[in-house]
Design a protein around this motif. Structure first.
Motif, PDB file in Angstrom:
ATOM      1  N   ARG A   1       0.681  -1.156   0.034  1.00 48.58           N
ATOM      2  CA  ARG A   1       0.045   0.065  -0.207  1.00 48.58           C
ATOM      3  C   ARG A   1       0.890   1.130  -0.004  1.00 48.58           C
ATOM      4  O   ARG A   1       0.581   2.511  -0.593  1.00 48.58           O
ATOM      5  CB  ARG A   1      -0.878   0.049   1.212  1.00 48.58           C
ATOM      6  CG  ARG A   1      -2.008   1.064   1.179  1.00 48.58           C
ATOM      7  CD  ARG A   1      -3.099   1.135   2.414  1.00 48.58           C
ATOM      8  NE  ARG A   1      -3.718   2.347   2.360  1.00 48.58           N
ATOM      9  CZ  ARG A   1      -3.396   3.226   3.057  1.00 48.58           C
ATOM     10  NH1 ARG A   1      -2.411   3.456   3.634  1.00 48.58           N
ATOM     11  NH2 ARG A   1      -4.247   4.175   2.929  1.00 48.58           N
ATOM     12  N   ILE A   2       2.048   1.325   0.822  1.00 45.36           N
ATOM     13  CA  ILE A   2       2.665   2.362   0.744  1.00 45.36           C
ATOM     14  C   ILE A   2       3.591   2.847  -0.413  1.00 45.36           C
ATOM     15  O   ILE A   2       3.644   3.714  -0.953  1.00 45.36           O
ATOM     16  CB  ILE A   2       3.885   2.199   2.046  1.00 45.36           C
ATOM     17  CG1 ILE A   2       2.880   2.616   3.333  1.00 45.36           C
ATOM     18  CG2 ILE A   2       4.795   3.309   2.049  1.00 45.36           C
ATOM     19  CD1 ILE A   2       3.689   2.257   4.453  1.00 45.36           C
ATOM     20  N   GLY A   3       3.948   1.275  -1.028  1.00 49.47           N
ATOM     21  CA  GLY A   3       4.538   1.307  -2.493  1.00 49.47           C
ATOM     22  C   GLY A   3       3.714   2.117  -3.419  1.00 49.47           C
ATOM     23  O   GLY A   3       4.159   3.029  -4.390  1.00 49.47           O
ATOM     24  N   ALA A   4       2.307   1.563  -3.373  1.00 46.75           N
ATOM     25  CA  ALA A   4       1.426   2.064  -4.488  1.00 46.75           C
ATOM     26  C   ALA A   4       1.318   3.574  -4.237  1.00 46.75           C
ATOM     27  O   ALA A   4       1.151   4.255  -5.107  1.00 46.75           O
ATOM     28  CB  ALA A   4       0.053   1.384  -4.170  1.00 46.75           C
TER      29      ALA A   4
ATOM     30  N   ASP B   1       4.887   9.741  -7.316  1.00 55.77           N
ATOM     31  CA  ASP B   1       5.549   9.857  -8.083  1.00 55.77           C
ATOM     32  C   ASP B   1       4.949  10.574  -9.481  1.00 55.77           C
ATOM     33  O   ASP B   1       5.360  11.610 -10.176  1.00 55.77           O
ATOM     34  CB  ASP B   1       6.666   8.879  -8.467  1.00 55.77           C
ATOM     35  CG  ASP B   1       7.627   8.655  -7.275  1.00 55.77           C
ATOM     36  OD1 ASP B   1       7.710   9.475  -6.324  1.00 55.77           O
ATOM     37  OD2 ASP B   1       8.149   7.489  -7.376  1.00 55.77           O
ATOM     38  N   GLN B   2       3.872   9.855  -9.851  1.00 55.14           N
ATOM     39  CA  GLN B   2       3.255  10.203 -10.871  1.00 55.14           C
ATOM     40  C   GLN B   2       2.335  11.608 -10.932  1.00 55.14           C
ATOM     41  O   GLN B   2       2.494  12.235 -11.865  1.00 55.14           O
ATOM     42  CB  GLN B   2       1.942   9.138 -11.278  1.00 55.14           C
ATOM     43  CG  GLN B   2       2.525   7.615 -11.563  1.00 55.14           C
ATOM     44  CD  GLN B   2       1.544   6.654 -11.588  1.00 55.14           C
ATOM     45  OE1 GLN B   2       0.287   7.058 -11.141  1.00 55.14           O
ATOM     46  NE2 GLN B   2       1.735   5.497 -12.038  1.00 55.14           N
ATOM     47  N   VAL B   3       1.974  11.873  -9.701  1.00 56.85           N
ATOM     48  CA  VAL B   3       1.445  13.143  -9.734  1.00 56.85           C
ATOM     49  C   VAL B   3       2.382  14.418  -9.605  1.00 56.85           C
ATOM     50  O   VAL B   3       2.157  15.366 -10.308  1.00 56.85           O
ATOM     51  CB  VAL B   3       0.521  13.376  -8.279  1.00 56.85           C
ATOM     52  CG1 VAL B   3       0.344  14.768  -7.892  1.00 56.85           C
ATOM     53  CG2 VAL B   3      -0.427  12.565  -8.195  1.00 56.85           C
TER      54      VAL B   3
ATOM     55  N   ARG C   1       5.148  18.896 -12.417  1.00 61.93           N
ATOM     56  CA  ARG C   1       6.339  19.506 -13.287  1.00 61.93           C
ATOM     57  C   ARG C   1       6.020  19.624 -14.704  1.00 61.93           C
ATOM     58  O   ARG C   1       6.147  20.743 -15.123  1.00 61.93           O
ATOM     59  CB  ARG C   1       7.563  18.389 -13.281  1.00 61.93           C
ATOM     60  CG  ARG C   1       8.353  18.637 -11.829  1.00 61.93           C
ATOM     61  CD  ARG C   1       9.469  17.761 -11.913  1.00 61.93           C
ATOM     62  NE  ARG C   1       9.379  16.502 -12.094  1.00 61.93           N
ATOM     63  CZ  ARG C   1       8.933  15.363 -11.512  1.00 61.93           C
ATOM     64  NH1 ARG C   1       8.897  15.829 -10.007  1.00 61.93           N
ATOM     65  NH2 ARG C   1       9.012  14.017 -11.641  1.00 61.93           N
ATOM     66  N   ALA C   2       5.341  18.688 -15.301  1.00 65.45           N
ATOM     67  CA  ALA C   2       4.905  18.938 -16.735  1.00 65.45           C
ATOM     68  C   ALA C   2       4.013  20.083 -16.855  1.00 65.45           C
ATOM     69  O   ALA C   2       4.216  20.821 -17.934  1.00 65.45           O
ATOM     70  CB  ALA C   2       4.414  17.660 -17.410  1.00 65.45           C
ATOM     71  N   ALA C   3       2.828  20.237 -15.893  1.00 63.17           N
ATOM     72  CA  ALA C   3       2.082  21.411 -15.813  1.00 63.17           C
ATOM     73  C   ALA C   3       2.934  22.572 -15.754  1.00 63.17           C
ATOM     74  O   ALA C   3       2.553  23.687 -16.443  1.00 63.17           O
ATOM     75  CB  ALA C   3       1.018  21.237 -14.747  1.00 63.17           C
TER      76      ALA C   3
END
Length: 172
Positions: free
Chosen positions: A96-99, A105-107, A112-114
């Motif tokens: 769960r913590i890994g997820a 990381d995805q957010v 950063r892209a935004a």
């Protein structure tokens, strides 16, 4: 006939968690909805990558626990959790913590892209409407770039060329 209930399949558990998350979201509880979705993701990760096929943790659970316990003598749990390798090592032992870490990381990457998109935006044109909203005044930028034609003073409903793109095809 046995009275014991058969364990629910992981797929049914995922479905139930997603449905529960949907209910929470509809009821205005987005954090509870996100928690259920993370639980569903953990189950899905388990289905897609069974324990035997996953990469072995970088350190044993015992070593990790000893390291973290030693660190608590000098640091707060928040300070320890902020250390990237500690968070990654804990995530290797707790699905769960890994997820959550992968989601963070995805957010962070989307954030950063935004920011990069915002920085790279053409700020010379701060127009507010599409001129294509009125076909009579539509120009070559219609439907492509947000812009506005300025009203011609003394002539209500009459618009001049786009002040930022005066040479665009269709501007008059």
């Amino acid at each position: 006939m046995s009275t014991e209930t058969e364990p629910t399949s992981p797929y049914a558990q995922v479905r139930d968690l997603v449905e529960l998350a949907e209910t929470y979201a509809e009821d205005g509880a987005p954090l509870s909805a996100q928690e259920r979705l993370l639980e569903a993701r953990t189950l899905l990760d388990g289905i897609l990558r069974p324990r035997g096929t996953r990469k072995a943790p970088s350190m044993s659970l015992e070593t990790l626990v000893t390291t973290v316990e030693s660190a608590t003598l000098r640091r707060t749990p928040e300070e320890i959790a902020a250390v990237p390798w500690v968070a990654a090592a804990i995530g290797e032992h707790d699905d769960r913590i890994g997820a959550l870490g992968e989601l963070a990381d995805q957010v962070a990457a989307k954030h950063r892209a935004a920011i990069v998109e915002w920085i790279g935006r053409d700020w010379t044109c701060l127009c507010v409407t599409y001129c294509a909203e009125d076909p009579a005044t539509a120009c070559g930028l219609s439907g492509q770039v947000q812009h506005v034609h300025p009203a011609v003073p003394g002539r209500p409903g009459t618009y001049g060329p786009c002040p930022v793109h005066p040479d665009a095809p269709g501007d008059r």
